[in-house]
Scaffold this motif. Sequence first.
Motif, short mmCIF file in Angstrom:
data_model
loop_
_atom_site.label_atom_id
_atom_site.label_comp_id
_atom_site.label_asym_id
_atom_site.label_seq_id
_atom_site.Cartn_x
_atom_site.Cartn_y
_atom_site.Cartn_z
N GLY A 90 22.61 5.66 -22.35
CA GLY A 90 23.77 6.21 -21.91
C GLY A 90 24.78 6.06 -22.88
N PHE A 91 24.68 5.69 -24.12
CA PHE A 91 25.44 5.72 -25.35
C PHE A 91 25.17 7.09 -25.97
N MET A 92 23.99 7.41 -26.17
CA MET A 92 23.87 8.93 -26.76
C MET A 92 24.26 10.11 -25.71
N LEU A 93 24.11 9.79 -24.34
CA LEU A 93 24.31 10.88 -23.23
C LEU A 93 26.04 10.98 -23.16
N GLY A 94 26.64 9.69 -23.52
CA GLY A 94 27.98 9.75 -23.51
C GLY A 94 28.63 10.46 -24.59
N LEU A 95 27.88 10.24 -25.83
CA LEU A 95 28.56 11.01 -27.18
C LEU A 95 28.24 12.48 -27.00
N ALA A 122 30.72 2.57 -23.62
CA ALA A 122 31.15 2.21 -25.03
C ALA A 122 31.18 3.59 -25.94
N ALA A 123 30.40 4.59 -25.60
CA ALA A 123 30.75 5.89 -26.39
C ALA A 123 32.10 6.21 -26.09
N ALA A 124 32.66 6.11 -24.92
CA ALA A 124 33.84 6.74 -24.71
C ALA A 124 34.85 6.03 -25.53
N ALA A 125 34.95 4.70 -25.41
CA ALA A 125 35.81 3.80 -26.25
C ALA A 125 35.54 4.25 -27.73
N VAL A 126 34.28 4.46 -28.26
CA VAL A 126 34.47 4.69 -29.44
C VAL A 126 34.94 5.93 -29.89
N LEU A 143 34.20 -4.22 -33.29
CA LEU A 143 32.89 -4.27 -32.56
C LEU A 143 33.36 -4.13 -31.12
N ILE A 144 32.61 -3.29 -30.50
CA ILE A 144 32.77 -3.22 -29.18
C ILE A 144 31.54 -3.85 -28.26
#
Length: 397
Positions: free
Chosen positions: A51-56, A314-318, A124-125
């Motif tokens: 999900g993180f990589m898809l989000g980025l 989490a990716a969106a927050a980053v 840190l998220i």
Amino acid sequence: MKHIKPLPLALFAAFAMTATGAALAAPDLKVALIAGKTGQLESYAKETETGFMLGLEYLTGGKMEINGRKLKVIVKDDQGKPDLSRTLLAEAYGDDKADIAVGTTSSGAALAMLPVAKEYKKVLIVEPAVADEITGAKWNKYIFRTARNSMQDALAAASTLKNGSVAFLAQDYAFGRDAIKAGKEALAATGSKANVVHEEYAPAAATDFTAPTQRLFDALKDKPQPRVLAIVWAGPNPMNKIADMKPERYGISLAPGGNILPVMKTWKAYAGTEGTINYYYGFPKNKMNDWLVAEHTKRYKAPPDMFTAGGMAAAAAVVAALQKVPSGNGDQMAAAMEGMSFETPKGLMTFRKEDHQALQPMYHFRIKKDQKNEWDLLELVREIPASELPLPVRNKR
């Protein structure tokens, strides 16, 4: 004597500009993702990474860059071990020069990471660990959480229990005990008149639930209706084994917390059973979730799960944080992220200023009777907006 012909002025200027550009090229933005990719919760960790990589990818239009700077993701496996989590985060901030970090899967491991973020003065998220202490007693200003916490889970569940009798079954470690403590507080906070009559804690790796289940049945069977046995469990859920012991003999209904899709797929025999969950792919209706469902199904032949959506959040927050503070300065970023809102597959999330917990909706579900395919599992009873979840501030800021 041989004379060297001078370069044309235009060519010289172009060469100079290229050299200068190379020298001044901004360094990569580095993001550390720490997850328990081996161990009991490895399926959660793998979903989070996906999900993180898809989000980025989604948020950068496939470019994997922010304001012209390339994003470099450094993935580390902490195996769910607190000591290793602490070491890997220090390595990420120190040796790898990560601008920001995300992690981790286990609440115990996440708690071990919090002082490291403070020591290095880097954000840190926390995703997907849920222990209340993370944004409570153990919190510091560099800690932000996109994952829901135990109290949000509990408040959502409590909103569906207006009266009667409740007993709890949970795992005997930080997550389980934290969840039941939150569950009892949530009943009071939501004005529920349901009474907690018993609580049982079983080993995290338990496979035989006969004895604790019988004790739960005995505690509930003569109490006022409705009689609810609430199950809070990470990993393979014991609901099927408990159901085999026929709780209906005592007028007891089961209330499972939401789980990952492969677990919920085994619940078809319990159509009509209700519970609450933090994400199910068919519930949110927004552009980001539509893309996630379509793209994940296309690539992996299955819809995204709850931890996949968490990774994307989490990716969106980053991305939002690095857009606000491209330097990656931890103090500036922490200040900029307080009160920050950002779009996620669940819709808009907001980091509460007081403790940096992401406020977010939850979902009341019912297990479907008529399931059209192997992943058509739940129907939505009601979306519970964040405004209806009276989440207490627990830190000592």
